[in-house]
Write a protein that holds these residues in place. Structure first.
Motif, PDB file in Angstrom:
ATOM      1  N   ARG A  58      36.086  19.982  27.750  1.00  0.00           N
ATOM      2  CA  ARG A  58      35.240  20.480  28.857  1.00  0.00           C
ATOM      3  C   ARG A  58      35.927  20.336  30.222  1.00  0.00           C
ATOM      4  N   SER A  59      36.731  19.287  30.425  1.00  0.00           N
ATOM      5  CA  SER A  59      37.378  19.080  31.733  1.00  0.00           C
ATOM      6  C   SER A  59      38.479  20.097  32.012  1.00  0.00           C
ATOM      7  N   PHE A  60      38.984  20.734  30.966  1.00  0.00           N
ATOM      8  CA  PHE A  60      40.168  21.587  31.129  1.00  0.00           C
ATOM      9  C   PHE A  60      39.851  23.064  31.268  1.00  0.00           C
ATOM     10  N   GLU A  61      38.568  23.390  31.324  1.00  0.00           N
ATOM     11  CA  GLU A  61      38.190  24.795  31.494  1.00  0.00           C
ATOM     12  C   GLU A  61      38.678  25.295  32.853  1.00  0.00           C
ATOM     13  N   HIS A  70      53.727  20.574  32.680  1.00  0.00           N
ATOM     14  CA  HIS A  70      54.913  20.176  33.441  1.00  0.00           C
ATOM     15  C   HIS A  70      54.605  18.945  34.298  1.00  0.00           C
ATOM     16  N   SER A  71      53.483  18.996  34.998  1.00  0.00           N
ATOM     17  CA  SER A  71      53.146  17.911  35.915  1.00  0.00           C
ATOM     18  C   SER A  71      52.961  16.583  35.171  1.00  0.00           C
ATOM     19  N   ILE A  72      52.239  16.618  34.051  1.00  0.00           N
ATOM     20  CA  ILE A  72      52.009  15.368  33.298  1.00  0.00           C
ATOM     21  C   ILE A  72      53.314  14.854  32.688  1.00  0.00           C
ATOM     22  N   ASP A  85      60.758  14.372  39.047  1.00  0.00           N
ATOM     23  CA  ASP A  85      60.152  14.845  40.272  1.00  0.00           C
ATOM     24  C   ASP A  85      58.669  15.122  40.052  1.00  0.00           C
ATOM     25  N   TYR A  86      57.827  14.099  40.147  1.00  0.00           N
ATOM     26  CA  TYR A  86      56.384  14.302  40.015  1.00  0.00           C
ATOM     27  C   TYR A  86      55.818  14.651  41.381  1.00  0.00           C
ATOM     28  N   GLU A  87      55.191  15.810  41.485  1.00  0.00           N
ATOM     29  CA  GLU A  87      54.688  16.246  42.791  1.00  0.00           C
ATOM     30  C   GLU A  87      53.174  16.258  42.874  1.00  0.00           C
ATOM     31  N   GLY A  88      52.521  15.715  41.835  1.00  0.00           N
ATOM     32  CA  GLY A  88      51.052  15.742  41.803  1.00  0.00           C
ATOM     33  C   GLY A  88      50.431  14.615  42.609  1.00  0.00           C
ATOM     34  N   GLU A  89      49.113  14.538  42.519  1.00  0.00           N
ATOM     35  CA  GLU A  89      48.330  13.532  43.241  1.00  0.00           C
ATOM     36  C   GLU A  89      48.300  12.217  42.463  1.00  0.00           C
ATOM     37  N   ASP A  90      47.716  11.172  43.092  1.00  0.00           N
ATOM     38  CA  ASP A  90      47.560   9.924  42.346  1.00  0.00           C
ATOM     39  C   ASP A  90      46.399  10.081  41.339  1.00  0.00           C
ATOM     40  N   LYS A  93      42.602  10.490  42.728  1.00  0.00           N
ATOM     41  CA  LYS A  93      42.311  11.797  43.349  1.00  0.00           C
ATOM     42  C   LYS A  93      42.284  12.908  42.307  1.00  0.00           C
ATOM     43  N   THR A  94      43.260  12.856  41.376  1.00  0.00           N
ATOM     44  CA  THR A  94      43.393  13.914  40.374  1.00  0.00           C
ATOM     45  C   THR A  94      42.159  14.045  39.501  1.00  0.00           C
ATOM     46  N   HIS A  95      41.545  12.906  39.156  1.00  0.00           N
ATOM     47  CA  HIS A  95      40.504  12.939  38.138  1.00  0.00           C
ATOM     48  C   HIS A  95      39.078  12.822  38.675  1.00  0.00           C
ATOM     49  N   VAL A  96      38.930  12.565  39.969  1.00  0.00           N
ATOM     50  CA  VAL A  96      37.586  12.269  40.493  1.00  0.00           C
ATOM     51  C   VAL A  96      36.595  13.422  40.275  1.00  0.00           C
ATOM     52  N   GLN A  99      34.849  13.737  36.788  1.00  0.00           N
ATOM     53  CA  GLN A  99      33.881  12.705  36.364  1.00  0.00           C
ATOM     54  C   GLN A  99      34.086  12.335  34.883  1.00  0.00           C
ATOM     55  N   ILE A 100      35.271  11.844  34.590  1.00  0.00           N
ATOM     56  CA  ILE A 100      35.654  11.559  33.203  1.00  0.00           C
ATOM     57  C   ILE A 100      34.965  10.282  32.697  1.00  0.00           C
ATOM     58  N   SER A 101      34.410  10.386  31.478  1.00  0.00           N
ATOM     59  CA  SER A 101      33.709   9.232  30.893  1.00  0.00           C
ATOM     60  C   SER A 101      34.692   8.347  30.131  1.00  0.00           C
ATOM     61  N   ASP A 138      41.274   3.929  37.268  1.00  0.00           N
ATOM     62  CA  ASP A 138      41.359   4.997  38.274  1.00  0.00           C
ATOM     63  C   ASP A 138      40.878   6.344  37.726  1.00  0.00           C
ATOM     64  N   ILE A 139      40.921   6.496  36.408  1.00  0.00           N
ATOM     65  CA  ILE A 139      40.647   7.804  35.802  1.00  0.00           C
ATOM     66  C   ILE A 139      39.181   7.954  35.377  1.00  0.00           C
ATOM     67  N   VAL A 140      38.611   6.878  34.828  1.00  0.00           N
ATOM     68  CA  VAL A 140      37.218   6.941  34.369  1.00  0.00           C
ATOM     69  C   VAL A 140      36.273   6.762  35.555  1.00  0.00           C
TER      70      VAL A 140
HETATM   71  C1  HEM Z   1      46.123   7.601  30.764  1.00  0.00           C
HETATM   72  C2  HEM Z   1      45.452   8.734  30.758  1.00  0.00           C
HETATM   73  C3  HEM Z   1      45.754   9.892  31.693  1.00  0.00           C
HETATM   74  C4  HEM Z   1      46.867  10.158  32.446  1.00  0.00           C
HETATM   75  C5  HEM Z   1      48.144   9.331  32.573  1.00  0.00           C
HETATM   76  C6  HEM Z   1      46.634  11.408  33.131  1.00  0.00           C
HETATM   77  C7  HEM Z   1      47.531  12.026  33.980  1.00  0.00           C
HETATM   78  C8  HEM Z   1      47.323  13.211  34.634  1.00  0.00           C
HETATM   79  C9  HEM Z   1      48.268  13.841  35.528  1.00  0.00           C
HETATM   80  C10 HEM Z   1      49.623  13.290  35.877  1.00  0.00           C
HETATM   81  C11 HEM Z   1      47.723  14.994  35.946  1.00  0.00           C
HETATM   82  C12 HEM Z   1      48.380  16.026  36.879  1.00  0.00           C
HETATM   83  C13 HEM Z   1      47.978  15.772  38.320  1.00  0.00           C
HETATM   84  C14 HEM Z   1      48.559  16.764  39.305  1.00  0.00           C
HETATM   85  O1  HEM Z   1      49.358  17.638  38.936  1.00  0.00           O
HETATM   86  O2  HEM Z   1      48.223  16.642  40.513  1.00  0.00           O
HETATM   87  C15 HEM Z   1      46.421  15.098  35.323  1.00  0.00           C
HETATM   88  C16 HEM Z   1      45.544  16.136  35.518  1.00  0.00           C
HETATM   89  C17 HEM Z   1      44.338  16.263  34.868  1.00  0.00           C
HETATM   90  N1  HEM Z   1      43.799  15.383  33.963  1.00  0.00           N
HETATM   91 FE1  HEM Z   1      44.564  13.618  33.429  1.00  0.00          FE
HETATM   92  N2  HEM Z   1      45.390  11.878  32.791  1.00  0.00           N
HETATM   93  C18 HEM Z   1      44.817  10.982  31.912  1.00  0.00           C
HETATM   94  C19 HEM Z   1      43.588  11.075  31.331  1.00  0.00           C
HETATM   95  C20 HEM Z   1      42.759  12.148  31.429  1.00  0.00           C
HETATM   96  C21 HEM Z   1      41.511  12.321  30.700  1.00  0.00           C
HETATM   97  C22 HEM Z   1      40.913  11.277  29.747  1.00  0.00           C
HETATM   98  C23 HEM Z   1      41.009  13.535  31.040  1.00  0.00           C
HETATM   99  C24 HEM Z   1      39.764  14.205  30.547  1.00  0.00           C
HETATM  100  C25 HEM Z   1      39.314  14.105  29.321  1.00  0.00           C
HETATM  101  C26 HEM Z   1      41.931  14.126  32.001  1.00  0.00           C
HETATM  102  C27 HEM Z   1      41.749  15.358  32.601  1.00  0.00           C
HETATM  103  C28 HEM Z   1      42.612  15.906  33.524  1.00  0.00           C
HETATM  104  C29 HEM Z   1      42.365  17.198  34.156  1.00  0.00           C
HETATM  105  C30 HEM Z   1      41.173  18.109  33.946  1.00  0.00           C
HETATM  106  C31 HEM Z   1      43.466  17.420  35.007  1.00  0.00           C
HETATM  107  C32 HEM Z   1      43.701  18.635  35.919  1.00  0.00           C
HETATM  108  C33 HEM Z   1      43.137  18.361  37.283  1.00  0.00           C
HETATM  109  C34 HEM Z   1      43.294  19.557  38.196  1.00  0.00           C
HETATM  110  O3  HEM Z   1      44.330  20.243  38.139  1.00  0.00           O
HETATM  111  O4  HEM Z   1      42.360  19.820  38.971  1.00  0.00           O
HETATM  112  N3  HEM Z   1      42.974  13.260  32.196  1.00  0.00           N
HETATM  113  N4  HEM Z   1      46.210  14.003  34.529  1.00  0.00           N
END
Ligand code: HEM
Length: 143
Positions: A58-61, A70-72, A85-90, A93-96, A99-101, A138-140
């Motif tokens: 659901r979060s990836f729609e 690439h970013s991850i 070269d990671y250019e994304g957010e912390d 900020k990325t996950h707020v 609203q990940i459970s 930070d993520i949940v």
């Molecule tokens: C240890 C676990 C996790 C790590 C290390 C991680 C790391 C990242 C990173 C590096 C990005 C890219 C940020 C950017 O490019 O600015 C990202 C984006 C994202 N992550 Fe995670 N993540 C984790 C867990 C999760 C979980 C559990 C979910 C949801 C089930 C999730 C959903 C997302 C989504 C939806 C994005 C895209 C946000 C956007 O582009 O607006 N992540 N994550």
């Protein structure tokens, strides 16, 4: 070259060697995961799973998967001790917005475990999971 110069040179060489050893130890996980190409394969595999699995999709729609992969990969590369070269957010900020459970986070970690078993050894798997685990706070949302 007098004695003092030789001593200085020796100290410089030893310091350099110590630095190299440190570097080698620090990027052991990066190398164990297959460097940048190995990490990209792992992340590609993981993202393919989590964007389709009903527990996490659901979060990836509407998210651009190619860019996310690439970013991850760049992020994990640095976590593993590589120099990418990671250019994304912390992580906060990325996950707020999503609203990940806790259940979603744990499901992703379970899937990552399965993916890592396909690509790498137990030691590398456990070390990467150990480094990612503290990011949960930070993520949940509200954790
Ligand atoms: C240890 C676990 C996790 C790590 C290390 C991680 C790391 C990242 C990173 C590096 C990005 C890219 C940020 C950017 O490019 O600015 C990202 C984006 C994202 N992550 Fe995670 N993540 C984790 C867990 C999760 C979980 C559990 C979910 C949801 C089930 C999730 C959903 C997302 C989504 C939806 C994005 C895209 C946000 C956007 O582009 O607006 N992540 N994550």
């Amino acid at each position: 070259m007098n004695r003092a110069h030789i001593r200085l040179l020796l100290i410089a060489v030893l310091t350099l060697l110590a630095g190299c050893t440190h570097l080698r130890e620090d990027d052991a996980l990066y190398r164990g995961l297959g460097g940048e190409p190995g990490i990209q394969l792992i992340v590609d595999d993981l993202i393919d799973v989590i964007v389709t699995d009903p527990r996490t999709r659901r979060s990836f729609e509407g998210i651009k998967v190619k860019h996310l992969k690439h970013s991850i990969a760049m992020f994990i590369c640095n976590v593993a001790g590589g120099q990418c070269d990671y250019e994304g957010e912390d992580m906060k900020k990325t996950h707020v917005d999503a609203q990940i459970s806790e259940a979603e986070f744990d499901a992703l970690v379970d899937m990552l475990r399965v993916v890592l078993d396909r690509h790498t050894g137990t030691a590398e798997k456990n070390e990467l999971l150990r480094r990612l685990a503290p990011m949960k706070r930070d993520i949940v949302a509200g954790y």
